[in-house]
Design an enzyme around this catalytic site. Sequence first.
Site, short mmCIF file in Angstrom:
data_model
loop_
_atom_site.label_atom_id
_atom_site.label_comp_id
_atom_site.label_asym_id
_atom_site.label_seq_id
_atom_site.Cartn_x
_atom_site.Cartn_y
_atom_site.Cartn_z
N ASP A 246 0.52 -9.03 1.58
CA ASP A 246 -0.54 -8.13 1.14
C ASP A 246 -1.56 -8.90 0.31
O ASP A 246 -1.19 -9.81 -0.44
CB ASP A 246 0.05 -6.98 0.30
N GLY B 73 0.82 -1.21 0.00
CA GLY B 73 0.00 0.00 0.00
C GLY B 73 0.85 1.25 0.00
O GLY B 73 2.08 1.21 -0.14
N ARG C 258 -9.12 9.74 -0.95
CA ARG C 258 -8.87 10.68 0.14
C ARG C 258 -8.62 12.08 -0.41
O ARG C 258 -8.35 12.25 -1.60
CB ARG C 258 -7.68 10.19 1.00
N THR D 120 -10.53 -7.60 8.92
CA THR D 120 -9.10 -7.30 8.76
C THR D 120 -8.55 -6.70 10.05
O THR D 120 -7.48 -7.09 10.53
CB THR D 120 -8.88 -6.32 7.59
N ILE E 213 -1.21 -17.25 9.42
CA ILE E 213 -0.02 -17.59 8.63
C ILE E 213 1.14 -17.76 9.60
O ILE E 213 1.15 -17.15 10.67
CB ILE E 213 0.29 -16.47 7.60
N TYR F 274 -14.37 0.89 10.45
CA TYR F 274 -12.95 1.26 10.54
C TYR F 274 -12.63 1.75 11.95
O TYR F 274 -11.70 1.25 12.59
CB TYR F 274 -12.67 2.35 9.51
N THR G 208 -6.13 -2.89 -1.92
CA THR G 208 -5.88 -1.49 -2.31
C THR G 208 -4.40 -1.27 -2.65
O THR G 208 -4.05 -0.23 -3.20
CB THR G 208 -6.30 -0.49 -1.20
N ASP H 17 -4.26 -12.78 2.68
CA ASP H 17 -5.25 -12.00 3.43
C ASP H 17 -5.02 -12.30 4.91
O ASP H 17 -5.13 -13.45 5.34
CB ASP H 17 -6.65 -12.44 2.97
P1 NAD Z 1 -3.49 1.66 1.75
O1 NAD Z 1 -4.90 1.31 1.45
O2 NAD Z 1 -2.67 2.26 0.66
O3 NAD Z 1 -2.69 0.39 2.28
C1 NAD Z 1 -3.30 -0.67 2.94
C2 NAD Z 1 -2.64 -1.96 2.45
O4 NAD Z 1 -3.19 -3.08 3.18
C3 NAD Z 1 -2.92 -2.22 0.96
O5 NAD Z 1 -1.73 -2.65 0.34
C4 NAD Z 1 -3.96 -3.35 0.99
O6 NAD Z 1 -3.92 -4.14 -0.18
C5 NAD Z 1 -3.56 -4.10 2.25
N1 NAD Z 1 -4.64 -4.88 2.86
C6 NAD Z 1 -5.90 -4.46 3.16
N2 NAD Z 1 -6.58 -5.46 3.75
C7 NAD Z 1 -5.74 -6.53 3.81
C8 NAD Z 1 -5.87 -7.85 4.31
N3 NAD Z 1 -7.02 -8.29 4.85
N4 NAD Z 1 -4.82 -8.69 4.23
C9 NAD Z 1 -3.64 -8.27 3.67
N5 NAD Z 1 -3.47 -7.02 3.18
C10 NAD Z 1 -4.51 -6.16 3.25
O7 NAD Z 1 -3.52 2.63 3.02
P2 NAD Z 1 -2.35 3.41 3.76
O8 NAD Z 1 -2.69 4.84 3.75
O9 NAD Z 1 -1.05 2.95 3.27
O10 NAD Z 1 -2.57 2.91 5.26
C11 NAD Z 1 -1.76 1.90 5.83
C12 NAD Z 1 -2.19 1.68 7.27
O11 NAD Z 1 -2.05 2.90 8.02
C13 NAD Z 1 -3.63 1.24 7.44
O12 NAD Z 1 -3.71 0.29 8.46
C14 NAD Z 1 -4.35 2.50 7.86
O13 NAD Z 1 -5.48 2.23 8.65
C15 NAD Z 1 -3.28 3.21 8.65
N6 NAD Z 1 -3.51 4.67 8.64
C16 NAD Z 1 -3.18 5.41 7.55
C17 NAD Z 1 -3.43 6.77 7.57
C18 NAD Z 1 -3.07 7.66 6.41
O14 NAD Z 1 -3.35 8.85 6.48
N7 NAD Z 1 -2.43 7.19 5.37
C19 NAD Z 1 -4.03 7.37 8.68
C20 NAD Z 1 -4.37 6.56 9.76
C21 NAD Z 1 -4.09 5.21 9.74
N1 UDP Z 2 -13.03 15.59 1.40
C1 UDP Z 2 -13.44 16.54 0.50
N2 UDP Z 2 -13.39 16.23 -0.82
C2 UDP Z 2 -12.91 15.03 -1.28
C3 UDP Z 2 -12.48 14.07 -0.34
C4 UDP Z 2 -12.57 14.39 0.99
O1 UDP Z 2 -13.86 17.65 0.86
O2 UDP Z 2 -12.88 14.84 -2.52
C5 UDP Z 2 -13.07 15.95 2.85
C6 UDP Z 2 -13.74 14.92 3.74
O3 UDP Z 2 -15.14 15.16 3.80
C7 UDP Z 2 -13.04 15.17 5.06
C8 UDP Z 2 -11.63 15.58 4.66
O4 UDP Z 2 -11.71 16.00 3.31
O5 UDP Z 2 -13.66 16.23 5.74
C9 UDP Z 2 -10.63 14.45 4.77
O6 UDP Z 2 -11.15 13.33 4.09
P1 UDP Z 2 -10.32 12.00 3.83
O7 UDP Z 2 -11.24 11.06 3.11
O8 UDP Z 2 -9.03 12.34 3.22
O9 UDP Z 2 -9.97 11.43 5.28
P2 UDP Z 2 -10.70 11.39 6.70
O10 UDP Z 2 -9.86 12.25 7.56
O11 UDP Z 2 -12.10 11.94 6.59
O12 UDP Z 2 -10.70 9.96 7.07
#
Ligand code: NAD
Ligand code: UDP
Length: 337
Positions: free
Chosen positions: A48, A27, A201, A107, A78, A160, A52, A73
């Site tokens: 992975d 990811g 996002r 998950t 595992i 979530y 996504t 998954d």
């Molecule tokens: P992302 O969607 O790009 O990455 C998630 C990865 O997990 C993907 O590669 C997806 O294929 C894999 N995945 C999902 N379900 C799975 C499963 N059941 N088994 C194996 N693989 C699985 O998202 P990201 O932004 O890289 O986020 C990574 C982690 O960080 C997540 O756990 C997310 O909740 C956490 N997180 C991210 C943010 C952010 O702003 N990016 C904020 C808060 C928390």
């Molecule tokens: N948002 C927006 N337009 C978009 C996507 C998101 O205005 O095309 C807003 C959403 O309603 C939220 C903020 O941007 O208030 C952040 O959204 P995101 O989905 O990035 O993450 P969140 O913090 O809500 O999980």
Amino acid sequence: MNMPFRSASLYSKMFERRTVLIAGGAGFLGSHLCERLLRSGCQVICLDDFSTGRMENLRHLLRFDTFSFIRHDIVNSIDLPIDEIYNLACPASPVHYQADPVQTMKTCVFGSLNLLELAVRHQARIFQASTSEIYGDPHVHPQPEGYWGNVNSFGPRSCYDEGKRSAETLFHDFHTRHGVDIRIARIFNTYGPRMRPDDGRVVSNFIVQALKGQPITVYGDGSQTRSFCYVDDLIEGFTRLMSDSVTLNVPVNLGNPVEFSVRELAEQVIALTRSPSKIVYKPLPIDDPRQRRPDITTAKQELGWEPSIALAEGLEATVAYFERQLVRPNSELVEVV
Ligand code: NAD
Ligand code: UDP
């Protein structure tokens, strides 16, 4: 079906490398973490299900002998010979985690349980990618780790929010009952290269819309706030939290404490891309948090960590990435590491 992978234990025995499992390594964040740990000399196994995650996030890492990946998954258990685990596996964009909410919950809960059991089996330190969503639509600003949050258990974001809360509880209980060395990062909105163009996002949506000259979709009136952290800063925080010199077995906020409204973000993206796009206002999604900003006192004091990359600088790098993606979608293939 699982993909073949090189023997991790063989490498770790030959070179005394740490073997690190990164669940969700294909990811956005996971691929940066894989890269960072490979560069620091670890043996990295990326696990992975590619729900996504994308192969092009990993392709430039295949040249490392110390890298392997397995399609799996984490809802299913595992066993692998590992020294450390990072659990990043979970869709993070509201669009993606709401697409199959039951799978998201499975998950978070079954996946975390399986990886915690793996940690027990191998006496491995384990990291959990938790989230600011733990605080829901918070009433306290900024949010310190001690705040219990304001979370709806019965809405579109609940799979979530409650899934991640349950995961934290499992981590707590495996620490107290089984002595597992746990590390929990509560991550606030993070952005950067390798987000999917269709991630959904806000940062990726606005940049892609601006680059295509499409309307910028602000939900609600755009006065809601978020604090945006650039990916490199966050990954630095992950590795500090997991280091041997730290013994923090409690959740730690990692994020950029500088707060912006969504409308301000839209205006910055339009200015940066010199786009002709205009803002259009769309309905605010249910339970969309009004305001969000991390209190990072713990990270500063215990990890010596704070973000160093301002939004303008991080957006510039992210725009450059999406420009390449839109012209040539597999451009990660030629990335030099
Ligand atoms: P992302 O969607 O790009 O990455 C998630 C990865 O997990 C993907 O590669 C997806 O294929 C894999 N995945 C999902 N379900 C799975 C499963 N059941 N088994 C194996 N693989 C699985 O998202 P990201 O932004 O890289 O986020 C990574 C982690 O960080 C997540 O756990 C997310 O909740 C956490 N997180 C991210 C943010 C952010 O702003 N990016 C904020 C808060 C928390
Ligand atoms: N948002 C927006 N337009 C978009 C996507 C998101 O205005 O095309 C807003 C959403 O309603 C939220 C903020 O941007 O208030 C952040 O959204 P995101 O989905 O990035 O993450 P969140 O913090 O809500 O999980």
